[in-house]
Design a protein around this motif. Sequence first.
Motif, mmCIF file in Angstrom:
data_model
loop_
_atom_site.group_PDB
_atom_site.id
_atom_site.type_symbol
_atom_site.label_atom_id
_atom_site.label_comp_id
_atom_site.label_asym_id
_atom_site.label_seq_id
_atom_site.Cartn_x
_atom_site.Cartn_y
_atom_site.Cartn_z
ATOM 1 N N LEU A 286 0.834 -1.196 0.000
ATOM 2 C CA LEU A 286 0.000 0.000 0.000
ATOM 3 C C LEU A 286 0.872 1.251 0.000
ATOM 4 N N SER A 287 0.397 2.267 -0.657
ATOM 5 C CA SER A 287 1.156 3.517 -0.764
ATOM 6 C C SER A 287 0.219 4.695 -0.497
ATOM 7 N N GLY A 288 0.784 5.888 -0.592
ATOM 8 C CA GLY A 288 -0.015 7.081 -0.363
ATOM 9 C C GLY A 288 -0.152 7.398 1.117
ATOM 10 N N ASN A 289 -1.027 8.345 1.431
ATOM 11 C CA ASN A 289 -1.209 8.807 2.802
ATOM 12 C C ASN A 289 -2.198 7.936 3.565
ATOM 13 N N ILE A 290 -2.082 7.996 4.879
ATOM 14 C CA ILE A 290 -3.129 7.434 5.738
ATOM 15 C C ILE A 290 -4.301 8.415 5.693
ATOM 16 N N PRO A 291 -5.484 7.963 5.300
ATOM 17 C CA PRO A 291 -6.597 8.907 5.134
ATOM 18 C C PRO A 291 -6.925 9.652 6.425
ATOM 19 N N SER A 298 -14.514 5.483 15.217
ATOM 20 C CA SER A 298 -14.534 5.786 16.648
ATOM 21 C C SER A 298 -14.428 4.553 17.528
ATOM 22 N N SER A 299 -14.693 3.361 16.981
ATOM 23 C CA SER A 299 -14.619 2.124 17.783
ATOM 24 C C SER A 299 -13.267 1.434 17.672
ATOM 25 N N LEU A 300 -12.351 1.975 16.872
ATOM 26 C CA LEU A 300 -11.100 1.282 16.565
ATOM 27 C C LEU A 300 -10.229 1.113 17.809
ATOM 28 N N THR A 301 -9.754 -0.132 18.033
ATOM 29 C CA THR A 301 -8.835 -0.429 19.133
ATOM 30 C C THR A 301 -7.445 -0.821 18.623
ATOM 31 N N ASP A 302 -7.384 -1.438 17.428
ATOM 32 C CA ASP A 302 -6.108 -1.894 16.886
ATOM 33 C C ASP A 302 -5.966 -1.402 15.452
ATOM 34 N N LEU A 303 -4.876 -0.681 15.178
ATOM 35 C CA LEU A 303 -4.578 -0.221 13.827
ATOM 36 C C LEU A 303 -3.177 -0.694 13.468
ATOM 37 N N ASP A 304 -3.097 -1.607 12.505
ATOM 38 C CA ASP A 304 -1.812 -2.186 12.119
ATOM 39 C C ASP A 304 -1.641 -2.035 10.613
ATOM 40 N N LEU A 305 -0.812 -1.068 10.218
ATOM 41 C CA LEU A 305 -0.545 -0.775 8.809
ATOM 42 C C LEU A 305 0.938 -0.932 8.490
ATOM 43 N N ASP A 306 1.692 -1.632 9.328
ATOM 44 C CA ASP A 306 3.140 -1.652 9.156
ATOM 45 C C ASP A 306 3.568 -2.409 7.905
ATOM 46 N N SER A 307 4.815 -2.172 7.525
ATOM 47 C CA SER A 307 5.464 -2.848 6.398
ATOM 48 C C SER A 307 4.696 -2.653 5.102
ATOM 49 N N ASN A 308 4.435 -1.411 4.786
ATOM 50 C CA ASN A 308 3.891 -1.010 3.498
ATOM 51 C C ASN A 308 4.784 0.093 2.932
ATOM 52 N N TYR A 309 4.243 0.911 2.042
ATOM 53 C CA TYR A 309 5.005 2.014 1.462
ATOM 54 C C TYR A 309 4.271 3.333 1.680
ATOM 55 N N LEU A 310 3.684 3.475 2.849
ATOM 56 C CA LEU A 310 2.886 4.662 3.149
ATOM 57 C C LEU A 310 3.791 5.881 3.325
ATOM 58 N N THR A 311 3.289 7.010 2.892
ATOM 59 C CA THR A 311 4.042 8.266 2.977
ATOM 60 C C THR A 311 3.169 9.331 3.639
ATOM 61 N N HIS A 328 0.436 0.367 15.150
ATOM 62 C CA HIS A 328 1.613 -0.132 14.434
ATOM 63 C C HIS A 328 1.664 0.503 13.057
ATOM 64 N N LEU A 329 2.601 1.418 12.883
ATOM 65 C CA LEU A 329 2.804 2.074 11.590
ATOM 66 C C LEU A 329 4.251 1.923 11.130
ATOM 67 N N TRP A 330 4.997 1.007 11.718
ATOM 68 C CA TRP A 330 6.424 0.936 11.465
ATOM 69 C C TRP A 330 6.745 0.392 10.060
ATOM 70 N N ASN A 331 7.989 0.643 9.675
ATOM 71 C CA ASN A 331 8.520 0.178 8.396
ATOM 72 C C ASN A 331 7.704 0.723 7.226
ATOM 73 N N ASN A 332 7.489 2.033 7.243
ATOM 74 C CA ASN A 332 6.897 2.757 6.132
ATOM 75 C C ASN A 332 7.812 3.932 5.803
ATOM 76 N N SER A 333 7.296 4.948 5.164
ATOM 77 C CA SER A 333 8.089 6.153 4.859
ATOM 78 C C SER A 333 7.335 7.390 5.334
ATOM 79 N N LEU A 334 6.766 7.310 6.520
ATOM 80 C CA LEU A 334 5.976 8.416 7.065
ATOM 81 C C LEU A 334 6.883 9.568 7.473
#
Length: 992
Positions: A286-291, A298-311, A328-334
């Motif tokens: 996945l690439s591009g920005n986190i929307p 509002s109910s989110l407890t776990d967000l795991d987007l690591d190891s992509n190409y997010l910027t 978890h947003l690690w291993n991207n290009s944020l």
Amino acid sequence: MNSRVQTNMSEASYWPKAYINVMLLLSLSLIVLVEAEQSPVETLMTFKEGLRDSNGILYDWQSSKPPCNWTGIICDSLTNSAIRGIDLSYKGLSGVLSPVICQLPNLATIEVAGNRFGGPFPAWLSNCTKLVKLDLSFNGFLGPLPEAISDFGSLTHLDISTNGISGSFPESIGRLPKLQYLNVSNCQFSGPIPSLLANLSDLTTLFLSWNFFSSPYLPPSLANLTRLQVFSCARCSLYGPIPTWLENLRELKYLELSYNNFSGSIPKELMHLPKLEMLELYINQLSGNIPAEIGNLSSLTDLDLDSNYLTGPIPEEITLLKNLGLLHLWNNSLTGTIPPGLAELDHLYDISLFKNQLTGNLSWHLGSKSKLHIFDVSSNQLSGLVPPYLCSGGVMLKIILFNNNFQGNFPEEYYSCTTLKRIRVQNNHLSGTVPKGLWGLPNLTILDISNNFFYGSVHPNIGRAIKLQNLIVSHNQLSGPLPKEIGKLQLLENFLASGNSISGWIPSEIGSCSNLRHVYLDANKIVGEIPTSLGFLAYLTELNLAGNQLTGNIPDTFGRLRQLASLNLSHNLLKGRIPSSFSTLDLLSFMLFDLSFNDLSGPVPFPLNGAVSVKSFRANPRLCIPGQPMSKQCSKTESSLRDLLWILSLVLAVCLVIVSIVSIIIRKMMQHKDWSKEKLTMNSHWNIVPFGQLNFGKEEILGSLQRENLIGHGGAGHVYRAMLKNNEFVAVKMLHRRDGDFCQDNGFTAEIETMGSVRQRNILRLLCYLSNNETNLLVYEYMPNGSLGELLQQSKACMLDYAIRFKIALGTAQGLSYLHHDCVPPIVHRDIKPNNILLDDEMVPHIADFGIAKILDKIMPAGYTVSSVPGSIGYIAPEYGYANRVTEKSDVYSFGIVLLELLTGKQPVATEFGEGMDIVRWVAAKLRAGKGLQQILDTRIQWGSEQHMLFLVRIALLCTNNFPHNRPSMKEVVKMLLEARTDKKLENLSSH
């Protein structure tokens, strides 16, 4: 009387008889039905006859007891009589599930998860017409799922996960109108995901993960599953954009699409799922920005987007997620800053943002309102001060800040953070003194403050950090002496303190750190003599004391450091001779050997070779170096040495004559006396068959077979360590003899020659074998680190860090792959276990005793065959229970057990697992219950990426599948392990 009357009369006389017959038949039918309803005991006892209950779990299934009191029997809660279900999950059962069970008229649930049942999917279960729940997960069922699956019309819950069920996913499964829960993950389905799944309008849970679907897309028709709450399709070979129709699943709480090849941006449509609690999209493309619309979840407890190409930046809207716990947003290009509003989230426990391009300062209040467990922002471009409240929740495990630009003091507040296991703040601009309490945190395993500007000394509190494995303080401004309390760190493996201003003596207590492997104290101001206790560190591989002011002699005990591969004592004030004991070390394998710039004298007692060169002895003017022009003093020394050697030679010759005479006398005496339980005849004719050039003779081998050289024994025989004349070692296995018939060959020689021809790095090399009329001896290369089984014991397991465990797993798999796929004919080991995996001085695994099983068949007494004992308890593949044979896939199963043992540190069979459980079922049950890897992995070491560990656990579970055909080959296992080693997410393991 007319005919009509007669007819009527005859009819009248007939009907009572017919009525009686009909009533009799009805009565008999009713009796049969009543008996069927009232005799569940007979049905269950018949069902039990098909089961193999090796653990005696079903001991209380007795006809004399009410079945509602039997193990696994579920009865109606109101009447406590009608049998409503059977739950025999994780009982260690095997055998056959009998169709007779469907005679129980009220049976609604059948749960047999986590056993060893195999064969085709039991389609006859559709005869259990009231069945609503069927759980066959974690078994060995194989073959296709029948199209007749639609006959299970009453099912609401179907779980066939982790089986060998293969083929295309039948469309007919879409004709189960009442189905609410469907789990087919970790099977071997191919073909497309059936679009008719959309017909399951009541479905709330759908697990499709870890299959081999051929279609790269999710069917758009799944958008009709409007009641779906859980949807998981991890590692389903999907690619292309994430479908936007997922927004139609308004009830969705859990969405996992990880381990795929999705590309493009994260759809904004996913941000319109009002009940979504867990969003897992890691390891995609996945690439591009986190929307920014993520704030809508509002109910989110776990967000795991690591190891992509997010910027782009971490959106500020993420701080609107008041229930967020895992980020978890690690291993991207944020880029950009970390939103300060994260400090206001009450439920955050895991913030992992490492390996991005984040800048700016951290919020001062981070951790003040939440109970953080993990805070990892390493490998970014962050600056400013370290927040003081990260540990205020009292449960912090890891603070990892390395490779940033943090400055200022390390907060005093962390002295009370007793739960901390890792502090890694290296490569920053931190300064000041290290808080005294920080040195002695009782659960700390890693303290790495290297490459900063800390000053002060290593505080005596360090002795309280009894679990410390890595103490890394290099390249700071530390001063003062090292405290003697450092000797209390029994688990310490790495002590790196280079480039400071440490003074005083090296405390002799350091010799008590029995697990030390790497010691770097170079470039300091240390004085005094090198403590002889350093020579007792059996696992020491690197020692660097260069650039100090050390005096005195090099300790003679250094000759005991058999694992040593790098020694640097240069640029000191050392005097005296180089110890002759150095000649016993394997100097050829050294990476570095440097004694230069000292004041050593006398001859170098070993030849120059490999890392030992002229440069190793530079600026030692009184040292006599082989092959170099000698000074006058060296010439005098050599002349004196020649005279001394002549005298010693004369004395030695006299001693040899005396010893020879005594030996002859003893040999004569021993002719009438057995000195060994093996009744070894030393004077008989011995035949030696080499498998390559040997640097020893048979006399050296035979002379070593003494009780004091015994290092092991087992079913195959005794093992001795033999020291050769060149000071090297070999291992000698003396095979048990076959009473009365030992001299018959029976193919023994052919088997031995096969073993001798095997050449692969991870296979223990057979050097030669010797035989006479009584005894067979196998001579192997010697493994100084012993067996993996020994090291996995409680006292030594700390030697096995993650990198070594993975190295052992990969090497063992490569060795087995060679035996199975590269040998003609293939060789099946038949007894893979940690005790048969030996480790050399570099911790490279060598598989031992391959082929011994077949050899024992030929030489053991009649009635003892290895085919009747194909391995060791806990490592034997389940098919032996019904097939009575072993194959390559049996080795694969045993390897899977070894891999689980490496990961968990637990033995295959243990009382802690519970009744009827072994390590496979215990691990599977933990994962199935969502307990997480923290309750599975060996707590004695620090692991890396949780996803990497899960990948290895899954490989182990694939290898230990109940049915052999469902297990991968060892070639496939090697491929998976190599994939694990090179995966872009997993390459970060060693640094976290």
